[in-house]
Design a protein around this motif. Structure first.
Motif, PDB file in Angstrom:
ATOM      1  N   LEU A   3       0.827  -1.208   0.000  1.00  0.00           N
ATOM      2  CA  LEU A   3       0.000   0.000   0.000  1.00  0.00           C
ATOM      3  C   LEU A   3       0.863   1.261   0.000  1.00  0.00           C
ATOM      4  O   LEU A   3       0.600   2.203  -0.753  1.00  0.00           O
ATOM      5  CB  LEU A   3      -0.916  -0.003   1.222  1.00  0.00           C
ATOM      6  N   ALA A   4       1.880   1.285   0.851  1.00  0.00           N
ATOM      7  CA  ALA A   4       2.729   2.472   0.951  1.00  0.00           C
ATOM      8  C   ALA A   4       3.508   2.711  -0.341  1.00  0.00           C
ATOM      9  O   ALA A   4       3.601   3.850  -0.820  1.00  0.00           O
ATOM     10  CB  ALA A   4       3.690   2.320   2.126  1.00  0.00           C
ATOM     11  N   LEU A   5       4.064   1.651  -0.890  1.00  0.00           N
ATOM     12  CA  LEU A   5       4.866   1.785  -2.106  1.00  0.00           C
ATOM     13  C   LEU A   5       4.021   2.250  -3.275  1.00  0.00           C
ATOM     14  O   LEU A   5       4.413   3.150  -4.033  1.00  0.00           O
ATOM     15  CB  LEU A   5       5.538   0.446  -2.424  1.00  0.00           C
ATOM     16  N   ASP A   6       2.852   1.656  -3.433  1.00  0.00           N
ATOM     17  CA  ASP A   6       1.974   2.035  -4.533  1.00  0.00           C
ATOM     18  C   ASP A   6       1.518   3.487  -4.394  1.00  0.00           C
ATOM     19  O   ASP A   6       1.474   4.233  -5.374  1.00  0.00           O
ATOM     20  CB  ASP A   6       0.763   1.097  -4.580  1.00  0.00           C
ATOM     21  N   ARG A   7       1.195   3.890  -3.167  1.00  0.00           N
ATOM     22  CA  ARG A   7       0.758   5.275  -2.949  1.00  0.00           C
ATOM     23  C   ARG A   7       1.893   6.262  -3.220  1.00  0.00           C
ATOM     24  O   ARG A   7       1.680   7.319  -3.828  1.00  0.00           O
ATOM     25  CB  ARG A   7       0.258   5.423  -1.512  1.00  0.00           C
ATOM     26  N   PHE A   8       3.100   5.942  -2.794  1.00  0.00           N
ATOM     27  CA  PHE A   8       4.241   6.835  -2.996  1.00  0.00           C
ATOM     28  C   PHE A   8       4.519   7.029  -4.484  1.00  0.00           C
ATOM     29  O   PHE A   8       4.703   8.171  -4.944  1.00  0.00           O
ATOM     30  CB  PHE A   8       5.462   6.270  -2.293  1.00  0.00           C
ATOM     31  N   MET A   9       4.540   5.943  -5.235  1.00  0.00           N
ATOM     32  CA  MET A   9       4.817   6.055  -6.671  1.00  0.00           C
ATOM     33  C   MET A   9       3.700   6.794  -7.395  1.00  0.00           C
ATOM     34  O   MET A   9       3.951   7.622  -8.276  1.00  0.00           O
ATOM     35  CB  MET A   9       5.032   4.665  -7.267  1.00  0.00           C
ATOM     36  N   THR A  10       2.463   6.516  -7.032  1.00  0.00           N
ATOM     37  CA  THR A  10       1.328   7.190  -7.662  1.00  0.00           C
ATOM     38  C   THR A  10       1.340   8.681  -7.380  1.00  0.00           C
ATOM     39  O   THR A  10       1.127   9.505  -8.280  1.00  0.00           O
ATOM     40  CB  THR A  10       0.005   6.582  -7.156  1.00  0.00           C
ATOM     41  N   ASP A  11       1.601   9.054  -6.128  1.00  0.00           N
ATOM     42  CA  ASP A  11       1.638  10.476  -5.777  1.00  0.00           C
ATOM     43  C   ASP A  11       2.788  11.202  -6.461  1.00  0.00           C
ATOM     44  O   ASP A  11       2.652  12.380  -6.843  1.00  0.00           O
ATOM     45  CB  ASP A  11       1.760  10.634  -4.260  1.00  0.00           C
ATOM     46  N   LEU A  12       3.924  10.548  -6.617  1.00  0.00           N
ATOM     47  CA  LEU A  12       5.043  11.176  -7.317  1.00  0.00           C
ATOM     48  C   LEU A  12       4.665  11.505  -8.764  1.00  0.00           C
ATOM     49  O   LEU A  12       5.027  12.571  -9.284  1.00  0.00           O
ATOM     50  CB  LEU A  12       6.268  10.267  -7.300  1.00  0.00           C
ATOM     51  N   VAL A  13       3.937  10.581  -9.402  1.00  0.00           N
ATOM     52  CA  VAL A  13       3.508  10.817 -10.785  1.00  0.00           C
ATOM     53  C   VAL A  13       2.444  11.904 -10.842  1.00  0.00           C
ATOM     54  O   VAL A  13       2.514  12.831 -11.657  1.00  0.00           O
ATOM     55  CB  VAL A  13       2.991   9.505 -11.404  1.00  0.00           C
ATOM     56  N   ASP A  14       1.440  11.804  -9.962  1.00  0.00           N
ATOM     57  CA  ASP A  14       0.325  12.757  -9.988  1.00  0.00           C
ATOM     58  C   ASP A  14       0.753  14.156  -9.567  1.00  0.00           C
ATOM     59  O   ASP A  14       0.187  15.151 -10.039  1.00  0.00           O
ATOM     60  CB  ASP A  14      -0.803  12.274  -9.067  1.00  0.00           C
TER      61      ASP A  14
END
Length: 253
Positions: free
Chosen positions: A132-143
Motif C-alpha cells: 500500500l505504501a509503495l503504490d501510494r508513494f509512486m502514484t503520488d510522485l507521478v500525480d
C-alpha cells in the motif's frame, strides 16, 4: 462439508451477476492446495528441528511475501523486488527475533513451532503495508510531479520536496494495522487467539500471546514500510536531488 460453504459466495455471485464464480473456485482450490502443502512442509521441518532448514523456510516465506507485495502495485522501478525483500526481511526478522528470543524466550531459539507461525503473521501484515505504501508513494510522485519539481527548482532538496508524499505513504501503509488494532477484542476476535482457545488453551494465555503478536505486527509493519519508502526514494531521486520518474514503468493491473 466445510467446502460446501463456498457455495454461498457462488450463489450470490450468480444471482447478482458479479462474475466472480471462476475467481472464487480458483481462489478456493489454490488456498486448499497451498495450506495442505504448507502443512506437510511444516510437519517435516518440525520433525527436523534443524536451524538451517528453519531459516531456509523463513527466507523462502520472506521472498514470496516480497514478490506478492510488488505484484499488487501498478508501477515498477529497477531493483523493486530486491528492495521489497530487504524491507520485509528487516522488519519481519527483527521483530520475530525479538519476540522469540527476548519476550517469549523460546529455547532453542530456532524452534519452528514458534518461529514459523510468528514470522508468518508478521510477514502477512508487513507485505500489505509495504504494498500500500509503495503504490501510494509512486502514484503520488507521478500525480504531483509538477509540484515536486517546482519545489526542487526553488532550491528544496529531494527529501524536502517529497516529505509530504512520504508521510502520506507511511500513513497509508499503517492504516490496515491500526484499524485492526482499534476493533480487536470488541468487533473481532483474532484468528490466532481463537485457534488457541479452540485447542483448549486458557483464554487469558491466548489473550497475552495475541497482544504480543499484535504489537510485533505493528512494529514490523512500520519498519518494513519505512524501509521500502526510503529505498524507493533513493532510486527515484538521484544525488543531485533530481526526480527520476523515467525509472518508473506502468504495468497492467
Amino acid at each position: 462439508m466445510s467446502a460446501l460453504l463456498i457455495l454461498v459466495n457462488l450463489v450470490l455471485s450468480f444471482a447478482l451477476k458479479l462474475n466472480l464464480g471462476k475467481q472464487l473456485w480458483i481462489a478456493s482450490v489454490r488456498m486448499v492446495v497451498q495450506l495442505l502443502l504448507v502443512g506437510y512442509i511444516l510437519e517435516w521441518v518440525f520433525s527436523l528441528q534443524n536451524p538451517i532448514w528453519v531459516i531456509a523456510l523463513a527466507l523462502l516465506m520472506t521472498g514470496l511475501a516480497s514478490q506478492s507485495s510488488v505484484a499488487r502495485t501498478n508501477r515498477r522501478f529497477p531493483q523493486i523486488y530486491l528492495n521489497s525483500f530487504i524491507a520485509i526481511l528487516a522488519g519481519s526478522f527483527l521483530l520475530t527475533s525479538l519476540v522469540v528470543g527476548g519476550i517469549i524466550q523460546v529455547s532453542p531459539w530456532y524452534s519452528p513451532q514458534y518461529l514459523i507461525p510468528l514470522l508468518g503473521m508478521i510477514l502477512g501484515n508487513s507485505l500489505t503495508g509495504v504494498s500500500l505504501a509503495l503504490d501510494r508513494f509512486m502514484t503520488d510522485l507521478v500525480d504531483q510531479r509538477d509540484r515536486v519539481e517546482t519545489l526542487l527548482a526553488l532550491g528544496a532538496t529531494g527529501w524536502e520536496a517529497a516529505h509530504g508524499l512520504i508521510n502520506t505513504a507511511l500513513r497509508v501503509g499503517m492504516i490496515p494495522t491500526i484499524n485492526s488494532m482499534m476493533v480487536m477484542g470488541i468487533v473481532s476476535l483474532p484468528g490466532m487467539m481463537t485457534g488457541q482457545i479452540l485447542a483448549g488453551a486458557s483464554p487469558q494465555d491466548a489473550v497475552r500471546y495475541q497482544i504480543i503478536i499484535v504489537f510485533a505486527i505493528a512494529a514490523g509493519t512500520a519498519i518494513s514500510t519505512l524501509c521500502i519508502i526510503l529505498l524507493a526514494f533513493r532510486i527515484l531521486f538521484n544525488q543531485q536531488d533530481q526526480l527520476q520518474l523515467d525509472r518508473l514503468r506502468k504495468v497492467s493491473s
